[in-house]
Design a protein around this motif. Structure first.
Motif, PDB file in Angstrom:
ATOM      1  N   GLY A 145      -5.014 -45.621  26.934  1.00  0.00           N
ATOM      2  CA  GLY A 145      -5.601 -46.709  26.151  1.00  0.00           C
ATOM      3  C   GLY A 145      -4.865 -46.967  24.850  1.00  0.00           C
ATOM      4  N   LEU A 146      -4.267 -45.919  24.273  1.00  0.00           N
ATOM      5  CA  LEU A 146      -3.521 -46.098  23.033  1.00  0.00           C
ATOM      6  C   LEU A 146      -2.277 -46.953  23.274  1.00  0.00           C
ATOM      7  CD1 LEU A 146      -3.163 -45.401  20.044  1.00  0.00           C
ATOM      8  CD2 LEU A 146      -1.869 -43.393  20.762  1.00  0.00           C
ATOM      9  N   LYS A 174      -1.041 -54.726  23.440  1.00  0.00           N
ATOM     10  CA  LYS A 174      -1.784 -55.947  23.096  1.00  0.00           C
ATOM     11  C   LYS A 174      -1.301 -56.547  21.782  1.00  0.00           C
ATOM     12  CE  LYS A 174      -6.091 -55.115  25.611  1.00  0.00           C
ATOM     13  NZ  LYS A 174      -7.557 -54.848  25.505  1.00  0.00           N
ATOM     14  N   GLU A 175      -0.831 -55.677  20.880  1.00  0.00           N
ATOM     15  CA  GLU A 175      -0.298 -56.163  19.608  1.00  0.00           C
ATOM     16  C   GLU A 175       1.135 -56.668  19.751  1.00  0.00           C
ATOM     17  OE1 GLU A 175      -1.600 -56.431  16.489  1.00  0.00           O
ATOM     18  OE2 GLU A 175      -3.590 -55.872  17.257  1.00  0.00           O
ATOM     19  N   LYS A 176       1.685 -56.521  20.977  1.00  0.00           N
ATOM     20  CA  LYS A 176       3.064 -56.951  21.249  1.00  0.00           C
ATOM     21  C   LYS A 176       4.067 -56.263  20.309  1.00  0.00           C
ATOM     22  CE  LYS A 176       2.048 -61.429  23.339  1.00  0.00           C
ATOM     23  NZ  LYS A 176       0.619 -61.172  23.576  1.00  0.00           N
ATOM     24  N   LYS A 177       3.802 -54.995  20.055  1.00  0.00           N
ATOM     25  CA  LYS A 177       4.692 -54.218  19.200  1.00  0.00           C
ATOM     26  C   LYS A 177       5.645 -53.390  20.064  1.00  0.00           C
ATOM     27  CE  LYS A 177       3.111 -55.286  15.106  1.00  0.00           C
ATOM     28  NZ  LYS A 177       3.948 -56.052  14.156  1.00  0.00           N
ATOM     29  N   PRO A 178       6.942 -53.448  19.787  1.00  0.00           N
ATOM     30  CA  PRO A 178       7.884 -52.574  20.488  1.00  0.00           C
ATOM     31  C   PRO A 178       7.512 -51.106  20.264  1.00  0.00           C
ATOM     32  CG  PRO A 178       9.055 -54.282  19.293  1.00  0.00           C
ATOM     33  CD  PRO A 178       7.621 -54.365  18.860  1.00  0.00           C
ATOM     34  N   LEU A 179       7.661 -50.317  21.323  1.00  0.00           N
ATOM     35  CA  LEU A 179       7.282 -48.906  21.272  1.00  0.00           C
ATOM     36  C   LEU A 179       8.368 -48.063  21.925  1.00  0.00           C
ATOM     37  CD1 LEU A 179       5.220 -46.515  20.964  1.00  0.00           C
ATOM     38  CD2 LEU A 179       4.351 -47.178  23.228  1.00  0.00           C
ATOM     39  N   VAL A 180       8.683 -46.938  21.287  1.00  0.00           N
ATOM     40  CA  VAL A 180       9.576 -45.942  21.869  1.00  0.00           C
ATOM     41  C   VAL A 180       8.845 -44.608  21.875  1.00  0.00           C
ATOM     42  CG1 VAL A 180      11.744 -44.681  21.644  1.00  0.00           C
ATOM     43  CG2 VAL A 180      11.672 -47.124  21.110  1.00  0.00           C
ATOM     44  N   LEU A 181       8.795 -43.967  23.041  1.00  0.00           N
ATOM     45  CA  LEU A 181       8.239 -42.621  23.132  1.00  0.00           C
ATOM     46  C   LEU A 181       9.347 -41.618  22.848  1.00  0.00           C
ATOM     47  CD1 LEU A 181       5.888 -42.811  26.252  1.00  0.00           C
ATOM     48  CD2 LEU A 181       5.351 -43.209  23.844  1.00  0.00           C
ATOM     49  N   LEU A 182       9.062 -40.672  21.958  1.00  0.00           N
ATOM     50  CA  LEU A 182      10.049 -39.715  21.477  1.00  0.00           C
ATOM     51  C   LEU A 182       9.699 -38.308  21.929  1.00  0.00           C
ATOM     52  CD1 LEU A 182      12.420 -38.872  19.559  1.00  0.00           C
ATOM     53  CD2 LEU A 182      10.733 -38.850  17.697  1.00  0.00           C
ATOM     54  N   ALA A 191      -3.758 -43.050  13.109  1.00  0.00           N
ATOM     55  CA  ALA A 191      -2.438 -43.287  12.520  1.00  0.00           C
ATOM     56  C   ALA A 191      -1.812 -44.555  13.082  1.00  0.00           C
ATOM     57  CB  ALA A 191      -1.527 -42.091  12.777  1.00  0.00           C
ATOM     58  N   VAL A 192      -1.913 -44.733  14.393  1.00  0.00           N
ATOM     59  CA  VAL A 192      -1.360 -45.942  15.016  1.00  0.00           C
ATOM     60  C   VAL A 192      -2.067 -47.188  14.491  1.00  0.00           C
ATOM     61  CG1 VAL A 192      -1.178 -47.209  17.204  1.00  0.00           C
ATOM     62  CG2 VAL A 192      -0.499 -44.799  17.082  1.00  0.00           C
ATOM     63  N   GLU A 193      -3.379 -47.130  14.390  1.00  0.00           N
ATOM     64  CA  GLU A 193      -4.131 -48.282  13.870  1.00  0.00           C
ATOM     65  C   GLU A 193      -3.709 -48.615  12.439  1.00  0.00           C
ATOM     66  OE1 GLU A 193      -6.001 -50.294  15.404  1.00  0.00           O
ATOM     67  OE2 GLU A 193      -6.551 -49.263  17.253  1.00  0.00           O
TER      68      GLU A 193
END
Length: 341
Positions: free
Chosen positions: A130-131, A137-145, A107-109
């Motif tokens: 690793g995820l 590496k894609e320099k994408k902002p991420l929020v853990l929910l 899903a992330v890919e």
């Protein structure tokens, strides 16, 4: 198909003026803006969103991956994310990982392939570091929910939003022990899920504070389905001498399996056994008796996740933010001393 030239001609303005109106890149007089928008509607013109997003290096879309979008708490989180995204002019792409690390990765890919501007992730049990590195590496902002993590090192710089699970569990333990319950069965589920682990740890700490031992047989761990929970809980209720006087379930799914075991053994709630759960059921007011429930501010969690993501997009170098919202406990008849309350 109508073009920007058609819009400009009908509105009596230049194509650059049409572009400024549609992209809000320069002030345009209200009368002129109204003419342009009327021309857009009349011609049925649609902007080339892909080309525009490539010029801006933004797609105005975000991705959300949750483990079970049908579970009540997660459903409300999804609605919160959806509402906040729409309010900020963002499209939402939603994926359900079904508590499967491989599906989560896929899903992330897929979302990265669609060039979403950022990701919100409720990690599955067994999700790998690793995820997160892949997203980094894609320099994408991420929020853990919801399912927060102590990542450590560079990976600790991740925005997160969840609830104060331990405080809610302490309040439940205080409530039950004040009713005289000492043998409390905790149905905690898969402790690889951080929110369930926090509730488990909160229960043990609260019981220790009360000076009460927790026998191993009253810690029901590791079940991931309602059926498996039923199979584990039912034998614990079959013998009156060792039976718990109260049950705490750490999620809706676990509560369903435990309640089925209570029913199978012919026990009455709260007459024979008290019962409380985290998250609860849809239309819980239809249950008889109504069940004491810890309600997460799930909708607000979703809204907060979008807010954190937008802040990260605006300021990529800012320190990571970890938010803990407070839950609300609904004390109902299932934990009362009298079945007539």
């Amino acid at each position: 198909m109508a073009t920007i030239v058609d819009v400009a001609s009908l509105a009596g303005v230049s194509t650059s003026t049409v572009s400024h109106v549609l992209n809000e890149t320069r002030h345009v007089e209200p009368e002129t803006k109204e003419r342009v928008m009327s021309a857009v509607k009349a011609t049925g013109y649609r902007r080339d969103v892909l080309a525009r997003s490539m010029r801006r290096a933004r797609t105005d879309s975000i991705g959300l991956v949750v483990s079970d979008a049908g579970e009540p708490a997660f459903a409300d989180m999804v609605h919160g994310v959806e509402e906040a995204a729409a309010h900020n002019g963002l499209s939402l792409l939603l994926a359900n990982s079904a508590e499967d690390p491989a599906r989560e990765r896929a899903a992330v890919e897929a979302l990265l392939d669609r060039r979403v501007d950022g990701l919100i992730l409720a990690r599955v049990a067994g999700s790998t570091a690793g995820l997160l590195e892949r997203i980094r590496k894609e320099k994408k902002p991420l929020v853990l929910l919801d399912r927060l993590a102590d990542l450590g090192g560079d990976q600790g710089q991740v925005d997160q939003v969840g609830v104060n699970n331990q405080a809610a569990m302490a309040a439940l333990v205080d409530h039950l022990t004040s009713q005289g319950h000492e043998r409390i069965l905790l149905v905690s589920g898969d402790l690889r899920v951080s929110s369930l682990r926090e509730r488990y740890d909160g229960f043990r700490a609260a019981m220790l504070t009360k000076g009460m031992a927790v026998p191993p047989e009253l810690l029901c761990e590791g079940t991931v389905t309602a059926a498996a929970t039923f199979d584990r809980v039912r034998p614990l209720l079959a013998t009156p001498s060792g039976r718990p006087t109260a049950i705490l379930a750490c999620s809706t799914l676990l509560a369903a399996g435990a309640l089925r075991a209570v029913q199978h053994e012919g026990l009455r709630v709260p007459g024979s056994i008290a019962f409380a759960t985290f998250d609860g059921f849809t239309y819980s007011d239809l249950f008889q008796p109504q069940i004491t429930t810890v309600r997460q501010p799930a909708f607000q969690l979703g809204e907060s996740a979008v807010s954190l993501l937008l802040q990260r997009l605006e300021n990529p170098a800012a320190p990571a933010t970890i938010l803990r919202l407070e839950s609300r406990i609904e004390f109902r008849r299932s934990t009362s001393n009298s079945s007539t309350n």
